[in-house]
Design a protein around this motif. Structure first.
Motif, PDB file in Angstrom:
ATOM      1  N   SER A   1       0.801  -1.225   0.000  1.00 43.26           N
ATOM      2  CA  SER A   1       0.000   0.000   0.000  1.00 43.26           C
ATOM      3  C   SER A   1       0.838   1.281   0.000  1.00 43.26           C
ATOM      4  O   SER A   1       0.456   2.255  -0.667  1.00 43.26           O
ATOM      5  CB  SER A   1      -0.961  -0.007   1.191  1.00 43.26           C
TER       6      SER A   1
ATOM      7  N   GLY B   1       0.801   6.843  -6.864  1.00 42.15           N
ATOM      8  CA  GLY B   1      -0.292   7.766  -7.158  1.00 42.15           C
ATOM      9  C   GLY B   1       0.161   9.209  -7.130  1.00 42.15           C
ATOM     10  O   GLY B   1      -0.263  10.029  -7.962  1.00 42.15           O
TER      11      GLY B   1
ATOM     12  N   TYR C   1      -7.016  15.011  -5.534  1.00 48.21           N
ATOM     13  CA  TYR C   1      -8.065  14.504  -6.416  1.00 48.21           C
ATOM     14  C   TYR C   1      -8.056  12.983  -6.541  1.00 48.21           C
ATOM     15  O   TYR C   1      -9.112  12.348  -6.468  1.00 48.21           O
ATOM     16  CB  TYR C   1      -7.961  15.158  -7.796  1.00 48.21           C
ATOM     17  N   PRO C   2      -6.876  12.347  -6.760  1.00 53.31           N
ATOM     18  CA  PRO C   2      -6.896  10.873  -6.827  1.00 53.31           C
ATOM     19  C   PRO C   2      -7.413  10.230  -5.546  1.00 53.31           C
ATOM     20  O   PRO C   2      -8.054   9.180  -5.582  1.00 53.31           O
ATOM     21  CB  PRO C   2      -5.423  10.515  -7.078  1.00 53.31           C
TER      22      PRO C   2
ATOM     23  N   VAL D   1     -11.287  10.738  -5.615  1.00 51.87           N
ATOM     24  CA  VAL D   1     -11.974  10.085  -6.726  1.00 51.87           C
ATOM     25  C   VAL D   1     -11.742   8.579  -6.742  1.00 51.87           C
ATOM     26  O   VAL D   1     -12.627   7.811  -7.134  1.00 51.87           O
ATOM     27  CB  VAL D   1     -11.527  10.707  -8.067  1.00 51.87           C
ATOM     28  N   ILE D   2     -10.562   8.129  -6.277  1.00 51.25           N
ATOM     29  CA  ILE D   2     -10.201   6.714  -6.412  1.00 51.25           C
ATOM     30  C   ILE D   2     -10.112   6.011  -5.060  1.00 51.25           C
ATOM     31  O   ILE D   2     -10.813   5.024  -4.810  1.00 51.25           O
ATOM     32  CB  ILE D   2      -8.864   6.565  -7.170  1.00 51.25           C
ATOM     33  N   LEU D   3      -9.256   6.514  -4.168  1.00 54.08           N
ATOM     34  CA  LEU D   3      -8.941   5.768  -2.959  1.00 54.08           C
ATOM     35  C   LEU D   3     -10.119   5.685  -1.995  1.00 54.08           C
ATOM     36  O   LEU D   3     -10.395   4.613  -1.436  1.00 54.08           O
ATOM     37  CB  LEU D   3      -7.733   6.403  -2.260  1.00 54.08           C
TER      38      LEU D   3
ATOM     39  N   PRO E   1     -13.534   6.001  -2.591  1.00 53.38           N
ATOM     40  CA  PRO E   1     -14.554   5.050  -3.073  1.00 53.38           C
ATOM     41  C   PRO E   1     -14.076   3.602  -3.034  1.00 53.38           C
ATOM     42  O   PRO E   1     -14.863   2.697  -2.730  1.00 53.38           O
ATOM     43  CB  PRO E   1     -14.811   5.519  -4.511  1.00 53.38           C
ATOM     44  N   TYR E   2     -12.796   3.382  -3.323  1.00 55.07           N
ATOM     45  CA  TYR E   2     -12.265   2.014  -3.283  1.00 55.07           C
ATOM     46  C   TYR E   2     -12.349   1.452  -1.869  1.00 55.07           C
ATOM     47  O   TYR E   2     -12.753   0.303  -1.667  1.00 55.07           O
ATOM     48  CB  TYR E   2     -10.816   2.012  -3.767  1.00 55.07           C
TER      49      TYR E   2
END
Length: 243
Positions: free
Chosen positions: A36, A43, A76-77, A80-82, A84-85
């Motif tokens: 991780s 990222g 932003y990543p 938008v990504i982490l 919700p994941y």
């Protein structure tokens, strides 16, 4: 950390027996935990690269020149990504949608969030263990014991005389049949608290998958549960005797 993760992944090929018991999903979770930090660094590097690219395309736009805005862009990543994941894999989506799909791997679930509603894993309460200990100590050694896929594991606390190991447990605990008429008589049937409260049994459907089936859908089981010889009950677990 990446080297440790690589060794773990290599180990599932070198030691296939161990990898089968551990499970692919558990191996993935372990390696994901170790790798991780690399995802964060990667990222960040990707976000900085995108920021520099946009800066060049914008011709040095002032919004990308300050350090503050560059750091804001790196968020932003994460948004938008982490996030919700994480939410999706934490089991929140499975619980909020009231999903009951466990016979194949679909939406990640959480034992803590959904264990009260669906029989997603082996969770025992005190009456379950007490019933298994009573049956392993008091039951006849020549009687097979029928239980669903999770109930079988309660007998890890059983008497060593009746269950010396996994092989002995498997011999004495045949798979639960599709109908009561196929049971070997005489025998015992062990029900966990979850079985008696929901009136359902859980059966394996594949690797890391399971399906709960109601008593009414197993021919003869409802009549047996309601009218059979219940030799043990403690307010949760039951033991029936068939002769």
């Amino acid at each position: 950390m990446s080297i440790v993760s690589l060794l773990i992944l290599l180990g599932i090929f070198i030691l296939p027996a161990v990898s089968h018991e551990l499970g692919v999903t558990r191996v993935w979770q372990i390696t994901l935990l170790l790798m991780s930090p690399l995802f964060i660094f990667g990222g960040e590097a990707i976000a900085q690269g995108i920021a520099r690219l946009i800066k060049r395309l914008q011709g040095g736009c002032a919004s990308f020149q300050s350090r503050h805005n560059r750091l804001a862009f790196l968020r932003y990543p994460v948004l938008v990504i982490l996030i919700p994941y994480f939410v999706f894999n934490s089991g929140v989506v499975f619980e909020l949608t009231r999903s009951q799909t466990t016979h194949f791997i679909d939406v990640p679930y959480s034992i803590a969030l959904s264990g009260y509603r669906v029989d997603v894993n082996t969770v025992f309460v005190a009456p379950d263990v007490a019933g298994a200990v009573w049956l392993s100590a008091r039951g006849r050694d020549d009687y097979p014991i029928y239980a669903d896929m999770h109930g079988r594991l309660a007998f890890h606390w059983g008497d060593d005389k009746g269950f010396r190991g996994t092989a002995e447990r498997r011999l004495r605990m045949p798979p639960f049949p599709a109908q009561v008429e196929d049971m070997m008589l005489p025998c015992y049937i062990y029900f966990r608290s979850w079985n008696t409260s929901s009136r359902m049994l859980t059966f394996p459907t594949g690797y890391a998958t399971r399906k709960s089936i109601g008593f009414d859908n197993i021919p003869g089981l409802t009549r047996l549960v309601d009218c059979g010889d219940r030799i043990y009950t403690n307010g949760g677990a039951w033991v029936l005797s068939l002769r």
